[in-house]
Design a protein around this motif. Structure first.
Motif, PDB file in Angstrom:
ATOM      1  N   SER A  34       0.809  -1.209   0.000  1.00 52.08           N
ATOM      2  CA  SER A  34       0.000   0.000   0.000  1.00 52.08           C
ATOM      3  C   SER A  34       0.845   1.263   0.000  1.00 52.08           C
ATOM      4  O   SER A  34       2.062   1.222   0.253  1.00 52.08           O
ATOM      5  CB  SER A  34      -0.929   0.006   1.227  1.00 52.08           C
ATOM      6  OG  SER A  34      -0.166   0.093   2.416  1.00 52.08           O
ATOM      7  N   GLU A  38       0.277   5.308   1.588  1.00 49.01           N
ATOM      8  CA  GLU A  38      -0.571   6.166   2.407  1.00 49.01           C
ATOM      9  C   GLU A  38      -0.040   7.589   2.402  1.00 49.01           C
ATOM     10  O   GLU A  38       1.170   7.809   2.541  1.00 49.01           O
ATOM     11  CB  GLU A  38      -0.646   5.658   3.852  1.00 49.01           C
ATOM     12  CG  GLU A  38      -1.372   4.327   3.998  1.00 49.01           C
ATOM     13  CD  GLU A  38      -1.519   3.911   5.444  1.00 49.01           C
ATOM     14  OE1 GLU A  38      -0.780   4.469   6.295  1.00 49.01           O
ATOM     15  OE2 GLU A  38      -2.363   3.050   5.742  1.00 49.01           O
ATOM     16  N   THR A  51      -6.372  10.493   5.870  1.00 45.78           N
ATOM     17  CA  THR A  51      -5.425   9.490   5.387  1.00 45.78           C
ATOM     18  C   THR A  51      -5.997   8.884   4.113  1.00 45.78           C
ATOM     19  O   THR A  51      -7.076   8.302   4.121  1.00 45.78           O
ATOM     20  CB  THR A  51      -5.206   8.373   6.412  1.00 45.78           C
ATOM     21  OG1 THR A  51      -4.661   8.938   7.607  1.00 45.78           O
ATOM     22  CG2 THR A  51      -4.234   7.330   5.872  1.00 45.78           C
ATOM     23  N   SER A  56      -5.391   6.088   1.366  1.00 48.67           N
ATOM     24  CA  SER A  56      -4.648   4.844   1.228  1.00 48.67           C
ATOM     25  C   SER A  56      -4.929   4.204  -0.118  1.00 48.67           C
ATOM     26  O   SER A  56      -6.091   4.036  -0.492  1.00 48.67           O
ATOM     27  CB  SER A  56      -5.020   3.858   2.335  1.00 48.67           C
ATOM     28  OG  SER A  56      -4.768   4.430   3.608  1.00 48.67           O
TER      29      SER A  56
END
Length: 459
Positions: A391, A393, A454, A456
């Motif tokens: 991922s 972020e 956030t 992501s």
């Protein structure tokens, strides 16, 4: 063309016939298996009783004839080596060795042997059961056989009884089905007459049916048709309202686009007019004005590119050029480009510099650029970019997004008007979300108002 009730009746008769044949076949095979199983159990019990008689009766031939006379079963007693030592239906001296008969070999390996086959000895189809015993310290096989003809007679007799029951059952079902089809005919004809009167704009009162829940619902709905027709004007006004709302939405989109184009054009026109009016303008100021003109022209170009990209994404016409890219390099390049407009802002990047993913370099760069620029726009502190093999972020401590706006924030041309969250044309996160979907990645957003957000990207 057939009427509805005729179609139902014919289909049901066809299904009923097929079902009758299937059930009849199943009953036949079940009966056959049942009788054979019962016969096997009975023969095994008889063999068990005969084994006790063998210990008392030294003359096996007389015993075989006696058993044949009493229970009408063929009995064969066979020694360990396969020699027939007693037989009820044939001269044992003229019989072949039975060691390798299927039922004898089975009995030698398991509790008993079983076989259905034609006997050449007596020229009949028989069901054989054989079992091994040790009598007087000698291993012998006791074999009983029952003629299949008798079993088939019993099966046929049971089949006729079951067939009779099934016939009565299906005749009853057919009669009930016929009555139901006639009732359906009546109900459908009543509905057709009601609809005919509606098409001719005749005054209709009320229609009802208590035949079934479905017919009750249909007639209830049809009864409301007259009321619906009287409300046409209300429906028309509602349609007009929806049309106006749709036009207002289009006006809002055009207004948003016009607003974003108006400012750069105004700046370009203003500075250009000044340059034209004052030929003796200070060179430093002239350079500054030209820079402003260039920057705003570049902004217009970017706006046009953004619109073109959104249209391609919306129409599923955007082509993809996948390659293996270094994630750290794409992030740092995007951050450096954005920081030209935010020179005083700090960025922290955390992650393995050697991680690579398969993506379209240009499009994935747009994703990172949009997310980083949003973080710069709507926060004042440093932003954190974390990434790993799974991922990416982008975390800020800015104004955040309300739950209401979170539902629509990735929609095309969506802009939040009641706070400082300004998504420019309302295309940034729409483009980001579509590009991420083209990569088969996923976007998740966590945000709290006045605490931060956030964004992501899951690979």
């Amino acid at each position: 063309m057939l009427n509805f009730h005729q179609i139902v009746l014919r289909k049901f008769i066809l299904v009923l016939s097929i079902l009758f044949i299937i059930i009849a076949g199943m009953v036949y095979y079940w009966s056959k298996d049942f009788y054979i199983s019962q016969t096997k159990d009975a023969l095994l019990n008889d063999i068990e009783l005969i084994s006790f008689e063998l210990q008392k009766q030294p003359n096996l031939d007389q015993l075989a004839i006696k058993i044949k006379k009493n229970i009408n079963l063929r009995i064969t007693i066979i020694s360990q080596d396969g020699t027939v030592i007693a037989e009820s239906d044939k001269d044992k001296t003229k019989m072949d060795n039975h060691k390798y008969r299927d039922e004898i070999m089975q009995a030698d390996k398991s509790s008993y042997g079983y076989k259905i086959r034609h006997s050449k000895t007596i020229d009949k189809d028989l069901l054989y059961i054989a079992k091994k015993y040790n009598i007087n310290s000698k291993d012998i096989y006791i074999r009983l056989a029952k003629e299949l003809k008798n079993i088939n007679k019993q099966i046929f007799s049971l089949g006729l009884k079951v067939l009779g029951v099934l016939t009565v059952f299906f005749i009853t079902i057919f009669f009930i089905t016929y009555k139901i089809s006639k009732q359906i005919e009546y109900e459908t004809q009543k509905i057709v007459s009601f609809l005919t009167s509606l098409t001719k704009k005749k005054k209709t009162n009320y229609i009802s049916s208590d035949f079934s829940i479905e017919f009750s619902k249909i007639t209830s709905l049809l009864s409301k048709v007259s009321q619906i027709l009287t409300k046409k004007e209300k429906q028309k006004s509602k349609y007009t309202y929806k049309l106006q709302a749709s036009n207002q939405q289009k006006d809002d989109i055009i207004s948003a686009i016009s607003h974003e184009f108006k400012n750069p054009i105004a700046v370009i026109n203003g500075y250009t007019q000044t340059l034209l009016d004052d030929e003796n303008l200070n060179p430093n100021i002239r350079k500054k004005f030209l820079t402003k003109i260039y920057n705003n022209g570049d902004k217009l170009s970017n706006l046009i590119d953004t619109l073109r990209l959104s249209i391609k994404l919306d129409n599923k016409k955007q082509t993809m050029n996948f390659s293996t890219i270094n994630l750290y390099e794409v992030i740092t390049e995007s951050v450096e480009n954005i920081k030209l407009n935010y020179p005083d802002r700090a960025t922290i990047i955390e992650g393995d510099k050697n991680i690579s993913i398969k993506a379209d370099p240009a499009l994935f760069g747009i994703v990172i650029s949009n997310l980083v620029e949003n973080a710069f726009k709507y926060s004042e502190d440093e932003i954190l970019i974390k990434f790993n093999e799974k991922s990416l972020e982008i975390i800020d401590t800015g104004i955040g997004i309300s739950p209401k706006n979170m539902e629509n924030i990735t929609n095309k041309f969506y802009r939040v008007h009641n706070n400082t969250w300004n998504n420019s044309l309302g295309l940034g996160l729409f483009i980001v979300n579509n590009i991420i979907n083209l990569h088969n990645f996923s976007l998740s957003i966590k945000s709290k108002e006045n605490e931060g957000s956030t964004f992501s990207v899951r690979f």
